[in-house]
Design a protein around this motif. Structure first.
Motif, PDB file in Angstrom:
ATOM      1  N   GLY A 126       0.812  -1.210   0.000  1.00 57.93           N
ATOM      2  CA  GLY A 126       0.000   0.000   0.000  1.00 57.93           C
ATOM      3  C   GLY A 126       0.841   1.253   0.000  1.00 57.93           C
ATOM      4  N   VAL A 127       1.932   1.237   0.755  1.00 61.17           N
ATOM      5  CA  VAL A 127       2.833   2.390   0.788  1.00 61.17           C
ATOM      6  C   VAL A 127       3.469   2.609  -0.590  1.00 61.17           C
ATOM      7  CG1 VAL A 127       5.013   3.239   1.730  1.00 61.17           C
ATOM      8  CG2 VAL A 127       3.327   2.210   3.245  1.00 61.17           C
ATOM      9  N   LEU A 128       3.791   1.518  -1.273  1.00 57.30           N
ATOM     10  CA  LEU A 128       4.415   1.620  -2.591  1.00 57.30           C
ATOM     11  C   LEU A 128       3.407   1.918  -3.695  1.00 57.30           C
ATOM     12  CD1 LEU A 128       7.060  -1.261  -2.466  1.00 57.30           C
ATOM     13  CD2 LEU A 128       7.402   1.172  -2.094  1.00 57.30           C
ATOM     14  N   GLY A 129       2.127   1.854  -3.358  1.00 54.40           N
ATOM     15  CA  GLY A 129       1.098   2.267  -4.300  1.00 54.40           C
ATOM     16  C   GLY A 129       0.708   1.256  -5.355  1.00 54.40           C
ATOM     17  N   PHE A 130       0.895  -0.062  -5.061  1.00 54.95           N
ATOM     18  CA  PHE A 130       0.470  -1.032  -6.071  1.00 54.95           C
ATOM     19  C   PHE A 130      -0.445  -2.115  -5.495  1.00 54.95           C
ATOM     20  CE2 PHE A 130       4.349  -2.992  -4.412  1.00 54.95           C
ATOM     21  CZ  PHE A 130       4.055  -4.353  -4.378  1.00 54.95           C
ATOM     22  N   LEU A 131      -1.093  -1.796  -4.382  1.00 51.23           N
ATOM     23  CA  LEU A 131      -1.962  -2.780  -3.753  1.00 51.23           C
ATOM     24  C   LEU A 131      -3.135  -3.144  -4.660  1.00 51.23           C
ATOM     25  CD1 LEU A 131      -2.344  -4.447  -1.213  1.00 51.23           C
ATOM     26  CD2 LEU A 131      -3.643  -2.571  -0.220  1.00 51.23           C
ATOM     27  N   LYS A 132      -3.654  -2.169  -5.395  1.00 56.20           N
ATOM     28  CA  LYS A 132      -4.812  -2.430  -6.245  1.00 56.20           C
ATOM     29  C   LYS A 132      -4.459  -3.341  -7.419  1.00 56.20           C
ATOM     30  CE  LYS A 132      -7.328   1.848  -5.244  1.00 56.20           C
ATOM     31  NZ  LYS A 132      -7.895   3.092  -5.812  1.00 56.20           N
ATOM     32  N   VAL A 133      -3.290  -3.099  -8.039  1.00 65.39           N
ATOM     33  CA  VAL A 133      -2.913  -3.890  -9.213  1.00 65.39           C
ATOM     34  C   VAL A 133      -2.238  -5.199  -8.849  1.00 65.39           C
ATOM     35  CG1 VAL A 133      -2.746  -1.906 -10.735  1.00 65.39           C
ATOM     36  CG2 VAL A 133      -0.750  -2.593  -9.423  1.00 65.39           C
ATOM     37  N   GLY A 134      -1.678  -5.297  -7.649  1.00 63.63           N
ATOM     38  CA  GLY A 134      -1.126  -6.562  -7.172  1.00 63.63           C
ATOM     39  C   GLY A 134       0.343  -6.784  -7.422  1.00 63.63           C
ATOM     40  N   THR A 135       0.919  -6.187  -8.476  1.00 60.56           N
ATOM     41  CA  THR A 135       2.339  -6.354  -8.781  1.00 60.56           C
ATOM     42  C   THR A 135       2.934  -5.022  -9.217  1.00 60.56           C
ATOM     43  OG1 THR A 135       1.917  -6.930 -11.098  1.00 60.56           O
ATOM     44  CG2 THR A 135       2.041  -8.750  -9.511  1.00 60.56           C
ATOM     45  N   ALA A 136       4.269  -4.944  -9.156  1.00 55.28           N
ATOM     46  CA  ALA A 136       4.948  -3.720  -9.588  1.00 55.28           C
ATOM     47  C   ALA A 136       6.412  -4.026  -9.867  1.00 55.28           C
ATOM     48  CB  ALA A 136       4.839  -2.634  -8.523  1.00 55.28           C
ATOM     49  N   LYS A 137       7.010  -3.230 -10.732  1.00 57.89           N
ATOM     50  CA  LYS A 137       8.442  -3.314 -10.980  1.00 57.89           C
ATOM     51  C   LYS A 137       9.159  -2.545  -9.872  1.00 57.89           C
ATOM     52  CE  LYS A 137       8.309  -5.579 -14.891  1.00 57.89           C
ATOM     53  NZ  LYS A 137       8.881  -6.951 -15.002  1.00 57.89           N
ATOM     54  N   ILE A 138      10.119  -3.203  -9.239  1.00 58.41           N
ATOM     55  CA  ILE A 138      10.761  -2.580  -8.084  1.00 58.41           C
ATOM     56  C   ILE A 138      12.283  -2.747  -8.131  1.00 58.41           C
ATOM     57  CG2 ILE A 138       8.833  -2.677  -6.465  1.00 58.41           C
ATOM     58  CD1 ILE A 138      11.415  -5.416  -6.472  1.00 58.41           C
TER      59      ILE A 138
END
Length: 427
Positions: A126-138
């Motif tokens: 949630g802090v990283l802002g991808f809770l809704k989409v489920g995945t993210a490039k990090i």
């Protein structure tokens, strides 16, 4: 001869200024009481960063045992990865929005070829802002915390860090969990002269060499910033409580660090160094940016659901024993559960008026009243919650639209009264 002496004095003076910036301008105001400064609020990056995809834990993982032996909770800032040792601390940065969070590696991910490089708790995602989409490039960087004051002031509790005046975070549980905000500034950092200890700063506080503070003209007073030495990648968190002399801008100076902050990032030996300065916001321990729920959808066929109507304000009755009325805590569904199947076989929708509960038969119509504001909604129970929610006092899990009508989306949880009503009831 006199000219040579003057030139020599001027040269010596410029060297001293390069070694220790003395041009901070303390304001002529009364001294203010100063709470303890942050301790253990610096770290350095070790090893090479790792890039890849991050995923999030399921809400059903709460209460399970991790590889480190700890009990997992989506409310804590933890992660699972096979790239780091258990109990390592890492900084994870979302490469798209540049938000960062620090988490502890307490678990392992799947060994499958397409498995994510790290799996984060829902609080961290949630802090990283991808809770809704489920995945993210990090990007992941392993870090080591530096407690530079541990041998300087044994009377200070190093397990507590002040993130706001009077607000402390337990650093033994979630040290330095923060997000970066806005654009970063790159420039030259210097540090205070030791003999400025005790002088007043622009906020009225007394400057102390042993406190994690800084002077800058680029940020508002009392802003928290992360300062990274670009030469060695060591970082320190400081609070801006003073201003520099205006002419420092022409020299490319962007921040003037306290003595202990400069020592922490190995600036003291060089006198000046190039740094990156980022504004940060601390995330309080156990902050749940998108409250997860524990509804357990079953694999059955879907059925259409009719919306119910907001019944308006209802005065809450006093607590009493009634088989048709239940008092307790209400939560609401996670946004990404939209489209999953419920216990009745219907498809859950965020914009429908429905709820999960273990206290009533399926397809029972109930009125849910928020006891903090007396707002009520009428809806139908079409799903079940996880049995462990009973231990937490949860009695109902509402759809997001129902939670919005009761006005507790921001808080995540609220005290409610749930009472059975006849189908078609409006009030």
């Amino acid at each position: 001869m006199m000219k040579k002496a003057i030139c020599l004095l001027l040269l010596l003076n410029s060297i001293v200024l390069a070694r220790a910036q003395k041009d901070s301008l303390p304001a002529k105001t009364d001294s203010l009481s100063l709470a303890r400064s942050p301790i253990s609020d610096s770290f350095r990056v070790v090893g090479k960063p790792i890039s890849g995809t991050a995923a999030t834990y399921s809400t059903k993982a709460d209460g399970t045992k991790t590889a480190s032996g700890a009990i997992f909770s989506n409310l804590e800032f933890t992660g699972a990865s096979n790239k780091f040792k258990l109990n390592s601390w890492v900084r994870v940065t979302n490469t798209k929005n540049k938000k960062s969070v620090i988490v502890k590696i307490t678990d392992r991910t799947s060994k499958k070829e397409n498995a994510p490089v790290i799996e984060l708790s829902r609080a961290a995602a949630g802090v990283l802002g991808f809770l809704k989409v489920g995945t993210a490039k990090i990007k992941i960087e392993q870090i080591v915390f530096i407690d530079s004051l541990s041998n300087r002031n044994s009377q200070i509790d190093t397990s507590k860090k002040e993130i706001e005046p009077g607000v402390f975070v337990d650093t033994t549980k979630t040290p330095n969990t923060f997000i970066t905000t806005g654009k970063s500034i790159t420039g030259i950092a210097s540090f205070y002269s030791a003999n400025l200890d005790g002088t007043k700063t622009a906020t009225g506080e007394r400057y102390r060499n042993a406190k994690f503070t800084a002077a800058s003209n680029n940020f508002k007073l009392n802003t928290w910033v992360l300062v990274t030495n670009l030469k060695n990648q060591k970082s320190v968190i400081v609070r801006i409580n003073d201003r520099m002399h205006p002419r420092m801008k022409r020299k490319g100076r962007v921040v003037d660090l306290s003595g202990v902050a400069a020592t922490t990032i190995d600036l003291a030996e060089d006198g000046i160094t190039k740094v990156k300065v980022e504004v940060i916001e601390f995330v309080r321990e156990n902050t749940n940016p998108n409250p997860a729920t524990d509804s357990l959808p079953l694999k059955t066929d879907s059925v259409t659901v009719a919306d119910s109507i907001n019944s308006g304000s209802v005065k809450a009755d006093s607590l009493k024993t009634d088989p048709n009325t239940v008092f307790g805590v209400a939560s609401f569904y996670s946004f990404n559960l939209d489209g999953t199947k419920t216990s009745t076989g219907e498809i859950y929708r965020n914009n429908k008026m429905s709820a999960a509960s273990n206290n009533f038969d399926l397809n029972t119509w109930v009125r849910v009243t928020n006891l903090t504001n007396n707002r009520s909604v009428i809806l139908r129970i079409n799903d079940r919650m996880h049995p462990r929610m009973k231990e937490k006092g949860r009695v109902v899990d509402l759809s997001r639209t129902a939670a919005k009508k009761l006005n507790f989306i921001k808080n995540g949880l609220t005290q409610v009264k749930v009472e059975i009503v006849e189908k078609g009831t409006l009030n």
